[in-house]
Design an enzyme around this catalytic site. Structure first.
Site, PDB file in Angstrom:
ATOM      1  N   ARG A  35      29.561  43.151  32.378  1.00  0.00           N
ATOM      2  CA  ARG A  35      30.272  43.903  33.410  1.00  0.00           C
ATOM      3  C   ARG A  35      30.878  45.173  32.818  1.00  0.00           C
ATOM      4  O   ARG A  35      31.575  45.107  31.805  1.00  0.00           O
ATOM      5  CB  ARG A  35      31.384  43.031  34.004  1.00  0.00           C
ATOM      6  N   SER A  46      37.832  41.697  43.531  1.00  0.00           N
ATOM      7  CA  SER A  46      36.631  40.874  43.326  1.00  0.00           C
ATOM      8  C   SER A  46      35.429  41.469  44.036  1.00  0.00           C
ATOM      9  O   SER A  46      34.313  41.443  43.507  1.00  0.00           O
ATOM     10  CB  SER A  46      36.871  39.452  43.830  1.00  0.00           C
ATOM     11  N   GLN A  67      36.371  31.462  40.289  1.00  0.00           N
ATOM     12  CA  GLN A  67      37.427  32.105  39.518  1.00  0.00           C
ATOM     13  C   GLN A  67      37.806  31.191  38.357  1.00  0.00           C
ATOM     14  O   GLN A  67      38.160  30.029  38.574  1.00  0.00           O
ATOM     15  CB  GLN A  67      38.658  32.367  40.394  1.00  0.00           C
ATOM     16  N   ARG A 119      60.831  24.534  67.257  1.00  0.00           N
ATOM     17  CA  ARG A 119      60.576  24.486  65.811  1.00  0.00           C
ATOM     18  C   ARG A 119      59.876  23.178  65.455  1.00  0.00           C
ATOM     19  O   ARG A 119      60.369  22.087  65.733  1.00  0.00           O
ATOM     20  CB  ARG A 119      61.914  24.592  65.091  1.00  0.00           C
TER      21      ARG A 119
END
Length: 187
Positions: A35, A46, A67, A119
């Site tokens: 790379r 990425s 990864q 909630r």
């Protein structure tokens, strides 16, 4: 070794600009993609590194990015992703988050995606889906359009205990502790 042990891939590539990583990858049978440094910086998205890889390797149409910071990758996650990728444009690793999130809007604190008057109890709520960064399966046509994902994605839900990403020295210490405690419990 986890990726190799999944037996899901015809080729395993390691994309790096580091000679030591390249040597180590080759020891385990991976093919090395050298790379360029501008695509190997800490701030390189990425998608840019993937685009560079695909530009060099024109015959590759479908790919999976793993990864190396996700150290709790399991073959079962890879195999599930491969199955889902057969009928989707993209598949990625995700976990459930049961935290009630808040946001600041115009200097005011407000609930994000929940109603204060209704909630939810966290244990009764399905939770948010959060990318773990562990892996991404995608197609060249998406990358060529500037995307890694689209609305035809699926996820592989990763167990919370496997979702740790090594992004700091604290994460590394935590991963080492988890690995040592798992090893002790197996004895």
């Amino acid at each position: 070794m986890t990726i190799k042990n999944s037996t899901c891939f015809q080729h395993i590539w390691v994309s790096t600009d580091d000679k030591r990583i390249a040597i180590e990858a080759q020891k385990y049978g991976a093919t090395v993609h050298r790379r360029p440094e501008k695509f190997a910086r800490d701030d390189t998205p990425s998608l840019h590194a993937i685009s560079e890889f695909l530009d060099v390797h024109r015959s590759i149409q479908d790919f999976a990015l793993f990864q190396c910071t996700s150290v709790f990758l399991k073959t079962k996650y890879i195999q599930e992703a491969v199955r889902k990728f057969e009928s989707h444009d993209c598949v990625f690793a995700a976990k459930r988050s049961h935290y009630l999130r808040w946001k600041v809007v115009d200097g005011e604190l407000m609930p994000a995606e929940f109603n204060l008057s209704a909630r939810p109890r966290r244990q009764d709520w399905q939770g948010d889906i959060v990318e773990t960064g562990m892996f991404y399966f995608s197609r060249r046509k998406l990358v060529d359009s500037g995307l890694l994902q689209n609305s035809r994605c699926s996820i592989v839900e990763i167990a919370a205990k496997d979702s740790l990403e090594i992004d700091s020295s604290y994460d590394l210490t935590l991963a080492k502790y988890i690995l040592s405690s798992e090893t002790k419990s197996e004895l």
